[in-house]
Design a protein around this motif. Sequence first.
Motif, PDB file in Angstrom:
ATOM      1  N   ILE A  48      23.122  45.163  34.422  1.00 30.43           N
ATOM      2  CA  ILE A  48      23.637  45.593  35.724  1.00 30.43           C
ATOM      3  C   ILE A  48      25.086  45.156  35.889  1.00 30.43           C
ATOM      4  CG2 ILE A  48      23.401  45.323  38.220  1.00 30.43           C
ATOM      5  CD1 ILE A  48      20.375  44.963  37.739  1.00 30.43           C
ATOM      6  N   SER A  49      25.380  43.921  35.488  1.00 34.01           N
ATOM      7  CA  SER A  49      26.731  43.382  35.618  1.00 34.01           C
ATOM      8  C   SER A  49      27.733  44.184  34.794  1.00 34.01           C
ATOM      9  CB  SER A  49      26.752  41.912  35.183  1.00 34.01           C
ATOM     10  OG  SER A  49      28.061  41.387  35.251  1.00 34.01           O
ATOM     11  N   THR A  50      27.327  44.591  33.595  1.00 38.38           N
ATOM     12  CA  THR A  50      28.218  45.384  32.744  1.00 38.38           C
ATOM     13  C   THR A  50      28.577  46.705  33.416  1.00 38.38           C
ATOM     14  OG1 THR A  50      27.330  44.410  30.707  1.00 38.38           O
ATOM     15  CG2 THR A  50      28.435  46.545  30.508  1.00 38.38           C
ATOM     16  N   LYS A  51      27.587  47.345  34.022  1.00 39.02           N
ATOM     17  CA  LYS A  51      27.835  48.614  34.714  1.00 39.02           C
ATOM     18  C   LYS A  51      28.741  48.401  35.936  1.00 39.02           C
ATOM     19  CE  LYS A  51      23.374  50.541  33.304  1.00 39.02           C
ATOM     20  NZ  LYS A  51      22.024  50.953  33.757  1.00 39.02           N
ATOM     21  N   GLY A 214      42.448  52.677  51.069  1.00 43.53           N
ATOM     22  CA  GLY A 214      41.673  51.717  51.838  1.00 43.53           C
ATOM     23  C   GLY A 214      40.202  51.710  51.454  1.00 43.53           C
ATOM     24  N   LYS A 215      39.628  52.899  51.260  1.00 45.50           N
ATOM     25  CA  LYS A 215      38.212  52.992  50.886  1.00 45.50           C
ATOM     26  C   LYS A 215      37.978  52.430  49.486  1.00 45.50           C
ATOM     27  CE  LYS A 215      35.503  54.497  53.134  1.00 45.50           C
ATOM     28  NZ  LYS A 215      34.707  53.842  54.208  1.00 45.50           N
ATOM     29  N   LEU A 216      38.917  52.676  48.576  1.00 48.11           N
ATOM     30  CA  LEU A 216      38.793  52.128  47.221  1.00 48.11           C
ATOM     31  C   LEU A 216      38.796  50.606  47.250  1.00 48.11           C
ATOM     32  CD1 LEU A 216      41.125  54.491  45.140  1.00 48.11           C
ATOM     33  CD2 LEU A 216      38.652  54.263  44.898  1.00 48.11           C
ATOM     34  N   ALA A 217      39.713  50.044  48.029  1.00 42.59           N
ATOM     35  CA  ALA A 217      39.799  48.586  48.126  1.00 42.59           C
ATOM     36  C   ALA A 217      38.506  48.011  48.698  1.00 42.59           C
ATOM     37  CB  ALA A 217      40.989  48.196  48.994  1.00 42.59           C
ATOM     38  N   GLU A 218      37.958  48.678  49.704  1.00 40.67           N
ATOM     39  CA  GLU A 218      36.706  48.217  50.325  1.00 40.67           C
ATOM     40  C   GLU A 218      35.547  48.317  49.347  1.00 40.67           C
ATOM     41  OE1 GLU A 218      33.799  49.557  54.041  1.00 40.67           O
ATOM     42  OE2 GLU A 218      35.884  50.233  53.987  1.00 40.67           O
ATOM     43  N   TYR A 219      35.479  49.441  48.619  1.00 38.10           N
ATOM     44  CA  TYR A 219      34.392  49.656  47.658  1.00 38.10           C
ATOM     45  C   TYR A 219      34.491  48.656  46.506  1.00 38.10           C
ATOM     46  CZ  TYR A 219      31.103  52.348  44.778  1.00 38.10           C
ATOM     47  OH  TYR A 219      30.030  52.734  44.019  1.00 38.10           O
ATOM     48  N   GLU A 220      35.719  48.432  46.027  1.00 41.19           N
ATOM     49  CA  GLU A 220      35.923  47.477  44.934  1.00 41.19           C
ATOM     50  C   GLU A 220      35.499  46.068  45.370  1.00 41.19           C
ATOM     51  OE1 GLU A 220      39.486  45.786  42.020  1.00 41.19           O
ATOM     52  OE2 GLU A 220      39.919  47.349  43.508  1.00 41.19           O
ATOM     53  N   GLN A 221      35.828  45.720  46.602  1.00 42.08           N
ATOM     54  CA  GLN A 221      35.450  44.399  47.126  1.00 42.08           C
ATOM     55  C   GLN A 221      33.933  44.257  47.192  1.00 42.08           C
ATOM     56  OE1 GLN A 221      37.285  43.406  50.877  1.00 42.08           O
ATOM     57  NE2 GLN A 221      35.769  41.854  51.350  1.00 42.08           N
ATOM     58  N   ASN A 227      28.585  41.920  42.039  1.00 41.76           N
ATOM     59  CA  ASN A 227      28.614  41.391  40.675  1.00 41.76           C
ATOM     60  C   ASN A 227      28.682  39.865  40.680  1.00 41.76           C
ATOM     61  OD1 ASN A 227      28.789  41.850  37.754  1.00 41.76           O
ATOM     62  ND2 ASN A 227      30.847  41.007  37.950  1.00 41.76           N
ATOM     63  N   SER A 228      29.372  39.325  41.674  1.00 40.33           N
ATOM     64  CA  SER A 228      29.469  37.868  41.777  1.00 40.33           C
ATOM     65  C   SER A 228      28.088  37.247  42.005  1.00 40.33           C
ATOM     66  CB  SER A 228      30.410  37.495  42.927  1.00 40.33           C
ATOM     67  OG  SER A 228      30.434  36.097  43.131  1.00 40.33           O
ATOM     68  N   ARG A 229      27.281  37.900  42.832  1.00 41.06           N
ATOM     69  CA  ARG A 229      25.934  37.372  43.105  1.00 41.06           C
ATOM     70  C   ARG A 229      25.068  37.391  41.851  1.00 41.06           C
ATOM     71  NH1 ARG A 229      26.786  40.124  48.061  1.00 41.06           N
ATOM     72  NH2 ARG A 229      25.736  42.002  47.291  1.00 41.06           N
ATOM     73  N   ILE A 230      25.324  38.369  40.974  1.00 35.22           N
ATOM     74  CA  ILE A 230      24.551  38.479  39.738  1.00 35.22           C
ATOM     75  C   ILE A 230      25.073  37.526  38.671  1.00 35.22           C
ATOM     76  CG2 ILE A 230      23.986  40.019  37.806  1.00 35.22           C
ATOM     77  CD1 ILE A 230      24.100  42.345  39.801  1.00 35.22           C
ATOM     78  N   GLU A 231      26.385  37.427  38.550  1.00 31.67           N
ATOM     79  CA  GLU A 231      26.992  36.785  37.382  1.00 31.67           C
ATOM     80  C   GLU A 231      27.506  35.367  37.633  1.00 31.67           C
ATOM     81  OE1 GLU A 231      29.554  38.825  33.939  1.00 31.67           O
ATOM     82  OE2 GLU A 231      30.684  38.517  35.779  1.00 31.67           O
ATOM     83  N   ASP A 232      28.001  35.080  38.821  1.00 31.25           N
ATOM     84  CA  ASP A 232      28.630  33.780  39.052  1.00 31.25           C
ATOM     85  C   ASP A 232      27.598  32.673  39.216  1.00 31.25           C
ATOM     86  OD1 ASP A 232      30.969  35.124  38.940  1.00 31.25           O
ATOM     87  OD2 ASP A 232      31.480  34.931  41.064  1.00 31.25           O
TER      88      ASP A 232
END
Length: 271
Positions: A48-51, A214-221, A227-232
């Motif tokens: 999942i993290s890779t995707k 703006g939407k890209l920045a929000e989606y990326e965040q 991903n942080s919840r999965i990997e960090d």
Amino acid sequence: MVITHNINRMKVTNKLLKNEKSLLTSMKKISSGLKINSASDDAAGSSISTKLKAQIRGLARAQINVQEGIHLSTEMSNSLNLISDNSLIRLRELSLKGASDTSGTEDREAMQNEIDQILEDIDSVADGTEYNGKKLLIPPKQTIYIQSGANAGDAFKIESFEVKVFDIGLGGINVSTRGNAVEALDKVDTAIKKVASYVGEAGSIEEGLQYFSGKLAEYEQNLTSSNSRIEDADLAKESLDLAQRNIITQATQAILAQSNQSPESVMELLK
């Protein structure tokens, strides 16, 4: 009695090896800040993290694309405003002056010279408006696609404009007579409306791209957070686990030392 095989020692040794492996894993998590350092740590989470990371990287690239699109639309807007606010308004003033019978022959010649120069300036601005080699204000019209997302279908379309003198209907205008000046005034008014509509379109393009940014920045965040919840790694938890494993390792080593002494004691009794 079996004295050549120390089963307790074997059990304790296996426990020690497993704990040392867990200890090494905790140390890796703390040093890297990641709870998934290899696929074996969490196969499903790693997949999942890779995707997610592929999407995040794609969004970052799309953000750059959108910013380039904004620069492109700004270039168009600046040139269109220059033509509209400077050239066309001045042409209208000269046409109005020529439409009055108070203008003499020499006045009309001077006005015509200025008109010809303004028309050349319009073509010069149109010819010179480009972005990375793409002409934005001259024929033929072209469609410019901005990859505005991380996936193949995410594209923002920009249409170029045609604002050379003949394209906006100002070819051959003159103020040599009052009638010609009146005709020129009508053509200039039509050109002003046309270029004004282009200015509005260019502004809408820029506004749309700003929205996408703006939407890209929000989606990326959001994806980065997921991903942080999965990997960090949870460093507080991992530090506590490391301390506990250190204690277990020390205790197991002590037990192992005792288990090694037991067979030796039996052999002593048999001498």
